[in-house]
Design an enzyme around this catalytic site. Structure first.
Site, PDB file in Angstrom:
ATOM      1  N   ARG A   1       0.852  -1.209   0.000  1.00 53.78           N
ATOM      2  CA  ARG A   1       0.000   0.000   0.000  1.00 53.78           C
ATOM      3  C   ARG A   1       0.870   1.235   0.000  1.00 53.78           C
ATOM      4  O   ARG A   1       0.614   2.211  -0.688  1.00 53.78           O
ATOM      5  CB  ARG A   1      -0.922  -0.014   1.203  1.00 53.78           C
ATOM      6  CG  ARG A   1      -2.240  -0.739   0.982  1.00 53.78           C
ATOM      7  CD  ARG A   1      -2.051  -2.147   0.429  1.00 53.78           C
ATOM      8  NE  ARG A   1      -3.299  -2.848   0.298  1.00 53.78           N
ATOM      9  CZ  ARG A   1      -3.865  -3.538   1.282  1.00 53.78           C
ATOM     10  NH1 ARG A   1      -3.260  -3.663   2.460  1.00 53.78           N
ATOM     11  NH2 ARG A   1      -5.018  -4.142   1.076  1.00 53.78           N
TER      12      ARG A   1
ATOM     13  N   ASP B   1      -0.112  -6.710  -3.390  1.00 54.77           N
ATOM     14  CA  ASP B   1      -1.533  -6.470  -3.114  1.00 54.77           C
ATOM     15  C   ASP B   1      -2.098  -5.702  -4.307  1.00 54.77           C
ATOM     16  O   ASP B   1      -1.385  -5.427  -5.279  1.00 54.77           O
ATOM     17  CB  ASP B   1      -1.729  -5.710  -1.797  1.00 54.77           C
ATOM     18  CG  ASP B   1      -3.027  -6.120  -1.119  1.00 54.77           C
ATOM     19  OD1 ASP B   1      -4.082  -5.975  -1.764  1.00 54.77           O
ATOM     20  OD2 ASP B   1      -3.000  -6.595   0.025  1.00 54.77           O
TER      21      ASP B   1
ATOM     22  N   HIS C   1      -6.734 -10.088  -3.748  1.00 53.53           N
ATOM     23  CA  HIS C   1      -5.720  -9.026  -3.589  1.00 53.53           C
ATOM     24  C   HIS C   1      -4.668  -9.067  -4.692  1.00 53.53           C
ATOM     25  O   HIS C   1      -3.494  -8.792  -4.443  1.00 53.53           O
ATOM     26  CB  HIS C   1      -5.055  -9.147  -2.214  1.00 53.53           C
ATOM     27  CG  HIS C   1      -5.966  -8.780  -1.084  1.00 53.53           C
ATOM     28  ND1 HIS C   1      -6.150  -7.483  -0.659  1.00 53.53           N
ATOM     29  CD2 HIS C   1      -6.763  -9.542  -0.305  1.00 53.53           C
ATOM     30  CE1 HIS C   1      -7.018  -7.468   0.350  1.00 53.53           C
ATOM     31  NE2 HIS C   1      -7.416  -8.700   0.568  1.00 53.53           N
TER      32      HIS C   1
ATOM     33  N   ASP D   1      -6.749 -14.376   2.087  1.00 53.19           N
ATOM     34  CA  ASP D   1      -7.796 -13.641   2.804  1.00 53.19           C
ATOM     35  C   ASP D   1      -8.692 -12.890   1.820  1.00 53.19           C
ATOM     36  O   ASP D   1      -8.318 -12.645   0.675  1.00 53.19           O
ATOM     37  CB  ASP D   1      -7.168 -12.619   3.766  1.00 53.19           C
ATOM     38  CG  ASP D   1      -6.326 -11.611   3.024  1.00 53.19           C
ATOM     39  OD1 ASP D   1      -5.639 -12.006   2.068  1.00 53.19           O
ATOM     40  OD2 ASP D   1      -6.377 -10.418   3.366  1.00 53.19           O
ATOM     41  N   GLU D   2      -9.864 -12.539   2.301  1.00 52.75           N
ATOM     42  CA  GLU D   2     -10.759 -11.585   1.645  1.00 52.75           C
ATOM     43  C   GLU D   2     -10.918 -11.852   0.137  1.00 52.75           C
ATOM     44  O   GLU D   2     -10.595 -11.010  -0.688  1.00 52.75           O
ATOM     45  CB  GLU D   2     -10.247 -10.155   1.884  1.00 52.75           C
ATOM     46  CG  GLU D   2     -10.227  -9.781   3.346  1.00 52.75           C
ATOM     47  CD  GLU D   2      -9.828  -8.347   3.609  1.00 52.75           C
ATOM     48  OE1 GLU D   2     -10.378  -7.767   4.563  1.00 52.75           O
ATOM     49  OE2 GLU D   2      -8.987  -7.796   2.892  1.00 52.75           O
TER      50      GLU D   2
ATOM     51  N   TYR E   1      -3.291  -5.297  15.438  1.00 48.90           N
ATOM     52  CA  TYR E   1      -3.143  -4.543  14.190  1.00 48.90           C
ATOM     53  C   TYR E   1      -2.547  -3.185  14.562  1.00 48.90           C
ATOM     54  O   TYR E   1      -3.243  -2.299  15.055  1.00 48.90           O
ATOM     55  CB  TYR E   1      -4.494  -4.406  13.466  1.00 48.90           C
ATOM     56  CG  TYR E   1      -4.712  -5.534  12.472  1.00 48.90           C
ATOM     57  CD1 TYR E   1      -4.180  -6.798  12.703  1.00 48.90           C
ATOM     58  CD2 TYR E   1      -5.422  -5.335  11.293  1.00 48.90           C
ATOM     59  CE1 TYR E   1      -4.354  -7.830  11.804  1.00 48.90           C
ATOM     60  CE2 TYR E   1      -5.608  -6.371  10.379  1.00 48.90           C
ATOM     61  CZ  TYR E   1      -5.068  -7.613  10.647  1.00 48.90           C
ATOM     62  OH  TYR E   1      -5.236  -8.637   9.747  1.00 48.90           O
TER      63      TYR E   1
ATOM     64  N   ASP F   1      -1.685  -0.908  12.751  1.00 52.25           N
ATOM     65  CA  ASP F   1      -2.142   0.232  11.943  1.00 52.25           C
ATOM     66  C   ASP F   1      -3.330   0.901  12.636  1.00 52.25           C
ATOM     67  O   ASP F   1      -3.748   1.986  12.238  1.00 52.25           O
ATOM     68  CB  ASP F   1      -2.519  -0.189  10.519  1.00 52.25           C
ATOM     69  CG  ASP F   1      -3.344  -1.452  10.508  1.00 52.25           C
ATOM     70  OD1 ASP F   1      -2.847  -2.480  10.985  1.00 52.25           O
ATOM     71  OD2 ASP F   1      -4.493  -1.408  10.046  1.00 52.25           O
TER      72      ASP F   1
ATOM     73  N   TRP G   1      -0.619  -2.641   8.442  1.00 55.12           N
ATOM     74  CA  TRP G   1      -1.156  -2.368   7.104  1.00 55.12           C
ATOM     75  C   TRP G   1      -0.962  -0.884   6.835  1.00 55.12           C
ATOM     76  O   TRP G   1      -1.231  -0.045   7.707  1.00 55.12           O
ATOM     77  CB  TRP G   1      -2.636  -2.755   7.042  1.00 55.12           C
ATOM     78  CG  TRP G   1      -2.826  -4.203   7.383  1.00 55.12           C
ATOM     79  CD1 TRP G   1      -3.278  -4.715   8.551  1.00 55.12           C
ATOM     80  CD2 TRP G   1      -2.509  -5.318   6.557  1.00 55.12           C
ATOM     81  NE1 TRP G   1      -3.274  -6.084   8.505  1.00 55.12           N
ATOM     82  CE2 TRP G   1      -2.806  -6.486   7.299  1.00 55.12           C
ATOM     83  CE3 TRP G   1      -2.002  -5.451   5.261  1.00 55.12           C
ATOM     84  CZ2 TRP G   1      -2.616  -7.764   6.778  1.00 55.12           C
ATOM     85  CZ3 TRP G   1      -1.821  -6.727   4.749  1.00 55.12           C
ATOM     86  CH2 TRP G   1      -2.127  -7.863   5.497  1.00 55.12           C
ATOM     87  N   THR G   2      -0.524  -0.560   5.634  1.00 53.25           N
ATOM     88  CA  THR G   2       0.016   0.794   5.464  1.00 53.25           C
ATOM     89  C   THR G   2      -0.811   1.713   4.561  1.00 53.25           C
ATOM     90  O   THR G   2      -0.289   2.685   4.035  1.00 53.25           O
ATOM     91  CB  THR G   2       1.460   0.713   4.918  1.00 53.25           C
ATOM     92  OG1 THR G   2       1.428   0.007   3.671  1.00 53.25           O
ATOM     93  CG2 THR G   2       2.376   0.024   5.897  1.00 53.25           C
ATOM     94  N   GLU G   3      -2.106   1.415   4.392  1.00 55.28           N
ATOM     95  CA  GLU G   3      -2.937   2.326   3.594  1.00 55.28           C
ATOM     96  C   GLU G   3      -2.775   3.771   4.067  1.00 55.28           C
ATOM     97  O   GLU G   3      -2.709   4.694   3.259  1.00 55.28           O
ATOM     98  CB  GLU G   3      -4.417   1.960   3.709  1.00 55.28           C
ATOM     99  CG  GLU G   3      -4.833   0.701   2.979  1.00 55.28           C
ATOM    100  CD  GLU G   3      -4.795  -0.521   3.880  1.00 55.28           C
ATOM    101  OE1 GLU G   3      -4.024  -0.526   4.860  1.00 55.28           O
ATOM    102  OE2 GLU G   3      -5.520  -1.489   3.588  1.00 55.28           O
TER     103      GLU G   3
END
Ligand code: ACM
Length: 763
Positions: A171, A200, A288, A347-348, A441, A443, A480-482
């Site tokens: 991200r 991702d 992803h 995931d997801e 997490y 983040d 997580w680096t969004e």
């Protein structure tokens, strides 16, 4: 990862016999994680030009001796000689009597230092203990003529084998130099696994020679919505500025990104290996994968590459070309990363397109695959066989168990809202690594409770037997680096809370929280020397909404002696030259902003205190009341509490507790609470609302606490002036997915906050 759901073998063989004395002693020896057993000796050992280092025959521990020498060079300005045993010696000794992997004994006497270990990792951990006993100046090079180390004996070993940190470099991208700094800080605290989330939707970050477009194209993007949000926040906090190092101009476009060449990454792996840290690569599939599909559209079932309802469309597990691609990519990955563990993500996954694909229909029929989760398991199981054929173990996020999974895969648990997932995995025979969104997490924006929550996290889920608990091999914090576009912001998010995780996973002694805090403060100068932009300790006693009747005096104490609190009242952000806060008299409704500053000018969090003049609210006199609050339940997703009003409740109930009822299982919902609160005496009351996600509290028709929006469990607080008697009470709460935290406490006249008693509520 985490595109929608935000951020969300214990074997202590050595038992300390000093339980009474440890706390006092543990504050004296500034070591994190604190050793399992430490006995203080008499006198000290002096490291000087005359000191030499001795190795066992055959040169074992040479790497560790070099590591020690590098540290000592930082202190003395030169390295010690490796020489045969004599007085004034630092001796590395091999002993297979030390049975625990990474375990070590360390003896420091006035005559010599002895480091005893069975493996290099153990000797390295001993050196990190010595490092923390040496002055922090060695980190930058202080060049004194000698150093002393206190005499002591330590017997030490980790409680958990997996002591991990994760970093999403997709991200936002992080330089090799930053990763080295990160690894160095991890090693200082005896963390041993670095999980790199390398790919991702937003960027592919590792060179794959067979598929060059993955990085030629997939490593670069135009600014996305997260970048824009960061840029906006950068106006108030420079740590949100997008790192210029990762911005390029190509074909008239401004692009963000970057990638690691295989050579660079092999160098990083070697750097980590000398510090006994494994780098675990994650190539996230089958979801992803947008960055890869952009360049290689054959990977999908129908050639489409776009967002579904929650996640992007995955690659297609029903075409052999997908497996060829995945195996080719992972072959190169395994060539770069010697780690026993390779992470496949999993995931997801939006599996809806698979159901529409003829190839999938045919495959499912041919293989007897009953549903889409089982189809995902078909993909993961095939890939696991491929990993195993290369001598590697597969790790996947906990969704991989949904469609059934072999017992040899390792499950990484993250979905806080699926609490039985790690239990199911263990019962299926899988080893599990715990990384639940709350509290791991990193983040999630830290607040004053974050360190406590990490320190007191129990990696072993309730409901496992002692034998089953051995399948929990450790835990890991994920970043997580969004919303983390810079190295300084990343430092702020993971430090110092990683030290709490380090102590939890190594020492596993949650009784020592007070001593840990004392030791933590002593770590700060070393972190400054290492140029880590850690989060400063919280200023105690700050309320978001403060109320006064005539006037108030704002007085706050800096949490550390060397910090200075500065303030503004004109809405601007406090700067290093803003006035110092002493006793600030408040006699009008206004906003005071305060922040603490280090001697070097580094600013801590900015606190806004909204001062409001109020008179005591008159009580209500309803004709009749009954116990409890009236509650409405809405089974829907709300971004903010204000949207609840337009919705229709799905059910109603009465409650005398502010908590999510155990019966609520929906991932997204809202609950509203309405009625009265029976105030026992006139006065100014403080309320503390902790929620994940948002909540807003009104008392006496006045907004008292606003903790709205989608976020992790954070506390917001506020005051209200109330007359004795029944006062109107209204609380709106929303849960977006994952957290389920809702707590309300109160205090009056500076008392310790406690839960609002059930007897106070009526409707
Ligand atoms: C995740 O946060 N999606 C593992």
């Amino acid at each position: 990862m985490k595109s929608f759901y935000k951020a969300a073998t214990t074997c202590l063989l050595i038992v300390s016999i000093f339980s009474g004395a440890v706390n006092a002693q543990a504050t004296k020896f500034n070591i994190i994680p604190y050793p399992v057993k430490l006995v203080e000796g008499n006198g000290s050992f002096t490291i000087s030009t005359k000191t030499t280092i001795g190795l066992p025959k055959g040169g074992k521990f040479r790497n560790e001796a070099d590591q020690l020498n590098d540290l000592i060079k930082g202190g003395l300005g030169y390295k010690l000689k490796i020489a045969p045993n004599k007085l004034n010696h630092i001796s590395f000794v091999y002993s297979d009597a030390i049975t625990a992997t990474e375990g070590y004994h360390l003896t420091i006497s006035p005559q010599q230092i002895t480091i005893t270990a069975k493996d290099g990792a153990g000797a390295f951990m001993a050196i990190q203990t010595i490092r923390q006993l040496l002055p922090y100046g060695i980190e930058t090079g202080i060049h004194a003529s000698k150093f002393t180390l206190p005499a002591l004996t330590i017997e030490d070993e980790p409680a958990y084998a997996w002591r991990g940190m994760h970093l999403d470099v997709s991200r936002h991208f992080f330089s090799i130099a930053y990763l080295k700094k990160f690894i160095n800080v991890m090693s200082l605290y005896k963390m041993n696994k670095l999980h790199l989330h390398l790919t991702d939707d937003q960027g592919w970050r590792i060179e794959i020679k067979k598929y060059p477009k993955l990085t030629e194209e997939g490593a670069w993007r135009t600014f996305d919505k997260n970048d824009s949000a960061c840029m906006k926040r950068a106006k108030d906090n420079p740590d949100f500025a997008i790192d210029k190092e990762h911005i390029i101009h190509r074909d008239g476009k401004t692009l963000y990104g970057g990638f690691y060449t295989q050579k660079q990454m092999k160098g990083l792996v070697a750097y980590a290996a000398t510090r006994h840290i494994d780098i675990i690569p994650e190539i996230d599939m089958p979801g992803h994968m947008m960055a890869a599909i952009n360049s290689y559209p054959f990977l999908t079932c129908n050639g489409e590459n776009k967002w579904g309802t929650l996640f992007t469309k995955p690659i297609c597990p029903c075409n052999e070309s997908t497996f060829d691609f995945a195996e080719n990519v992972f072959s190169e990955i395994m060539d770069i990363f010697p780690s026993k563990y390779i992470h496949i993500g999993g995931d997801e996954v939006d599996r809806s397109d698979w159901a529409k694909s003829d190839a999938c229909k045919a495959l499912m029929q041919h293989e007897g695959i009953k549903d889409l989760p089982a189809l995902q398991s078909y993909f993961i199981n095939r890939m696991e066989k491929f990993f195993n054929s290369k001598g590697r173990k597969l790790i996947g996020w906990d969704e991989i168990i949904e469609g059934g999974i072999s017992s040899t895969a390792i499950v990484m648990y993250w979905r806080t809202w699926v609490p039985d997932a790690p239990i199911k995995a263990v019962k299926n025979g899988n080893q599990v690594i715990m990384t639940p969104g709350s509290p791991l997490y990193f983040d999630n924006v830290p607040d004053k409770n974050s360190i406590y929550n990490v320190y007191h996290f129990n990696p072993i889920p309730a409901g496992l037997t002692a034998d089953e608990a051995k399948m929990i091999i450790g835990a890991q914090a994920n970043i997580w680096t969004e919303n983390i576009p810079s190295e300084n912001r990343a430092d702020y998010m993971y430090m110092p809370r990683m030290t709490a995780l380090a102590e939890l996973l190594w020492s596993n002694n949650t009784n020592d929280y007070d001593s840990y805090n004392t030791r933590l403060i002593q770590q700060f100068p070393r972190l400054d020397a290492l140029n880590v932009h850690y989060r400063l300790p919280d200023i105690d006693g700050v309320l978001n909404n403060k109320v006064f009747i005539q006037s108030d005096t704002l007085k706050l104490n800096p949490p550390l002696k060397n910090l200075v609190i500065r303030y503004t009242t004109d809405g601007s952000i406090p700067q290093n030259n803003s006035p110092k806060l002493a006793n600030l008299v408040i006699n009008k409704t206004e906003v005071v902003k305060v922040a603490e500053f280090t001697p070097s000018g580094k600013r801590g969090d900015i606190y806004s205190i909204n001062y409001q003049q109020q008179s005591l609210a008159e009580p209500e006199s309803p004709a009749s009341t009954q116990p409890g609050l009236k509650c409405n339940y809405y089974k829907a997703f709300f971004k903010e509490t204000k949207f609840i009003e337009a919705a229709k409740p799905d059910s109603s109930f009465t409650s005398d507790q502010i908590a999510v009822p155990a019966s609520v299982k929906a991932p997204s919902f809202a609950i509203t609470y309405n009625g009265y609160i029976n105030v026992p005496a006139d006065g100014i009351y403080s309320f503390y609302l902790t929620c994940d996600d948002g909540g807003v509290l009104w008392i006496a028709n006045t907004e008292t606490v606003n903790n709205d929006g989608l976020h992790s469990a954070i506390e917001k607080n506020g005051q209200v002036a109330l007359k004795k008697g029944l006062q109107k009470f209204k609380l709106d709460f929303i849960e977006g997915g994952g957290g389920f935290t809702l707590k309300l406490k109160y205090s009056k006249d500076g008392s310790v906050p406690k839960e609002v008693p059930a007897s106070w509520f009526s409707n």
